[in-house]
Design an enzyme around this catalytic site. Sequence first.
Site, PDB file in Angstrom:
ATOM      1  CE  LYS A   1      14.935 -15.608  12.486  1.00  0.00           C
ATOM      2  NZ  LYS A   1      14.022 -16.749  12.555  1.00  0.00           N
ATOM      3  N   GLY A   2      14.559  -9.900  16.050  1.00  0.00           N
ATOM      4  CA  GLY A   2      13.603  -9.078  16.797  1.00  0.00           C
ATOM      5  C   GLY A   2      13.770  -7.580  16.643  1.00  0.00           C
TER       6      GLY A   2
ATOM      7  CD  GLU B   1      18.248  -7.980  21.342  1.00  0.00           C
ATOM      8  OE1 GLU B   1      17.522  -7.814  20.344  1.00  0.00           O
ATOM      9  OE2 GLU B   1      18.609  -9.090  21.727  1.00  0.00           O
ATOM     10  CG  ASP B   2      14.020  -8.180  20.651  1.00  0.00           C
ATOM     11  OD1 ASP B   2      14.988  -8.253  21.434  1.00  0.00           O
ATOM     12  OD2 ASP B   2      13.471  -9.186  20.162  1.00  0.00           O
TER      13      ASP B   2
ATOM     14  CG  ASP C   1      13.461 -11.694  29.680  1.00  0.00           C
ATOM     15  OD1 ASP C   1      12.813 -11.227  30.602  1.00  0.00           O
ATOM     16  OD2 ASP C   1      13.362 -12.895  29.329  1.00  0.00           O
TER      17      ASP C   1
ATOM     18  CE  LYS D   1       9.747  -9.707  29.354  1.00  0.00           C
ATOM     19  NZ  LYS D   1       9.329 -11.123  29.177  1.00  0.00           N
TER      20      LYS D   1
ATOM     21  CG  PHE E   1       6.465 -14.201  26.261  1.00  0.00           C
ATOM     22  CD1 PHE E   1       7.825 -14.377  26.479  1.00  0.00           C
ATOM     23  CD2 PHE E   1       5.976 -14.378  24.974  1.00  0.00           C
ATOM     24  CE1 PHE E   1       8.675 -14.741  25.451  1.00  0.00           C
ATOM     25  CE2 PHE E   1       6.827 -14.742  23.936  1.00  0.00           C
ATOM     26  CZ  PHE E   1       8.175 -14.920  24.179  1.00  0.00           C
TER      27      PHE E   1
ATOM     28  CG  ASP F   1       9.843 -14.897  18.316  1.00  0.00           C
ATOM     29  OD1 ASP F   1      10.672 -14.230  18.956  1.00  0.00           O
ATOM     30  OD2 ASP F   1       9.858 -16.139  18.258  1.00  0.00           O
TER      31      ASP F   1
ATOM     32  NE  ARG G   1      10.718 -13.164  14.501  1.00  0.00           N
ATOM     33  CZ  ARG G   1      11.548 -13.305  15.537  1.00  0.00           C
ATOM     34  NH1 ARG G   1      11.776 -12.300  16.346  1.00  0.00           N
ATOM     35  NH2 ARG G   1      12.147 -14.451  15.760  1.00  0.00           N
TER      36      ARG G   1
HETATM   37  P1  IMP Z   1      17.640 -12.171  27.494  1.00  0.00           P
HETATM   38  O1  IMP Z   1      18.915 -12.804  27.034  1.00  0.00           O
HETATM   39  O2  IMP Z   1      16.945 -13.026  28.529  1.00  0.00           O
HETATM   40  O3  IMP Z   1      17.772 -10.748  27.946  1.00  0.00           O
HETATM   41  O4  IMP Z   1      16.604 -12.206  26.289  1.00  0.00           O
HETATM   42  C1  IMP Z   1      16.942 -11.909  25.028  1.00  0.00           C
HETATM   43  C2  IMP Z   1      15.985 -12.452  24.004  1.00  0.00           C
HETATM   44  O5  IMP Z   1      14.912 -13.240  24.540  1.00  0.00           O
HETATM   45  C3  IMP Z   1      15.317 -11.296  23.302  1.00  0.00           C
HETATM   46  O6  IMP Z   1      16.131 -10.781  22.277  1.00  0.00           O
HETATM   47  C4  IMP Z   1      14.059 -11.953  22.791  1.00  0.00           C
HETATM   48  O7  IMP Z   1      14.303 -12.606  21.559  1.00  0.00           O
HETATM   49  C5  IMP Z   1      13.717 -12.979  23.833  1.00  0.00           C
HETATM   50  N1  IMP Z   1      12.677 -12.456  24.761  1.00  0.00           N
HETATM   51  C6  IMP Z   1      12.825 -12.087  26.036  1.00  0.00           C
HETATM   52  N2  IMP Z   1      11.657 -11.661  26.561  1.00  0.00           N
HETATM   53  C7  IMP Z   1      10.751 -11.749  25.570  1.00  0.00           C
HETATM   54  C8  IMP Z   1       9.349 -11.426  25.473  1.00  0.00           C
HETATM   55  O8  IMP Z   1       8.678 -10.954  26.411  1.00  0.00           O
HETATM   56  N3  IMP Z   1       8.768 -11.662  24.274  1.00  0.00           N
HETATM   57  C9  IMP Z   1       9.441 -12.173  23.191  1.00  0.00           C
HETATM   58  N4  IMP Z   1      10.752 -12.474  23.232  1.00  0.00           N
HETATM   59  C10 IMP Z   1      11.401 -12.269  24.418  1.00  0.00           C
HETATM   60 MG    MG Z   2      13.076 -14.342  20.218  1.00  0.00          MG
END
Ligand code: IMP
Ligand code: MG
Length: 179
Positions: free
Chosen positions: A42-43, A98-99, A102, A130, A151, A158, A164
């Site tokens: 949803k992000g 994508e939002d 990470d 990040k 975070f 969220d 959000r």
């Molecule tokens: P990844 O798979 O670790 O790259 O993270 C993907 C998902 O984790 C993102 O689409 C977010 O929904 C969530 N996420 C990662 N870091 C944050 C943050 O700092 N705040 C909120 N959601 C996060």
């Molecule tokens: Mg999330």
Amino acid sequence: MERVIAKVLVNEEQIKKRVAELGEQITHDYADKNLLIIGIFKGAVPFLADLIRQIRIPIRYDFMAVSSYGSSTNSSGAVRILKDLDRSIEDCHVLIVEDIVDTGLTLQYLKENLLGRQPLSLKIVTFLDKPERRKVDIHPDYNGFVIPNEFAVGYGLDYNELYRNLPYIGVLKPEIYEQ
Ligand code: IMP
Ligand code: MG
């Protein structure tokens, strides 16, 4: 709502300016191309809604929903598709929206999954990056802002599905997580 925010990482004015720049760049890079934007629920919704209105060529957009198993602040890497695209992407240049990237696990999964459907090209735009937390070698082709290892909430991001709708990117006060 602002009572829960310890500090602002990216303010509304910075968001507006950067999204306009990204829209201009994407407009330029995809001129005369059949562009399909894929937003990740949803992000990515607020970012996608702002970004598409800064793109000055006709585009299509669709959404996917994925769930990464794991806690609200840590994803495990296992990804499941909850909502898939409405149609095939073979005749499209695809841009994933994508939002945040990470660990990179979600985008790596999505990238491989979508490449398997043989689009004409595949690129990624993330609002936040990040890089300190990366576990796999994945780099967004376009990115709004690089942020430190904190975070973030707001502008689609969220904590436990809340915040959000903040119009900027902030960091929560530590006591909010400890509740
Ligand atoms: P990844 O798979 O670790 O790259 O993270 C993907 C998902 O984790 C993102 O689409 C977010 O929904 C969530 N996420 C990662 N870091 C944050 C943050 O700092 N705040 C909120 N959601 C996060
Ligand atoms: Mg999330």
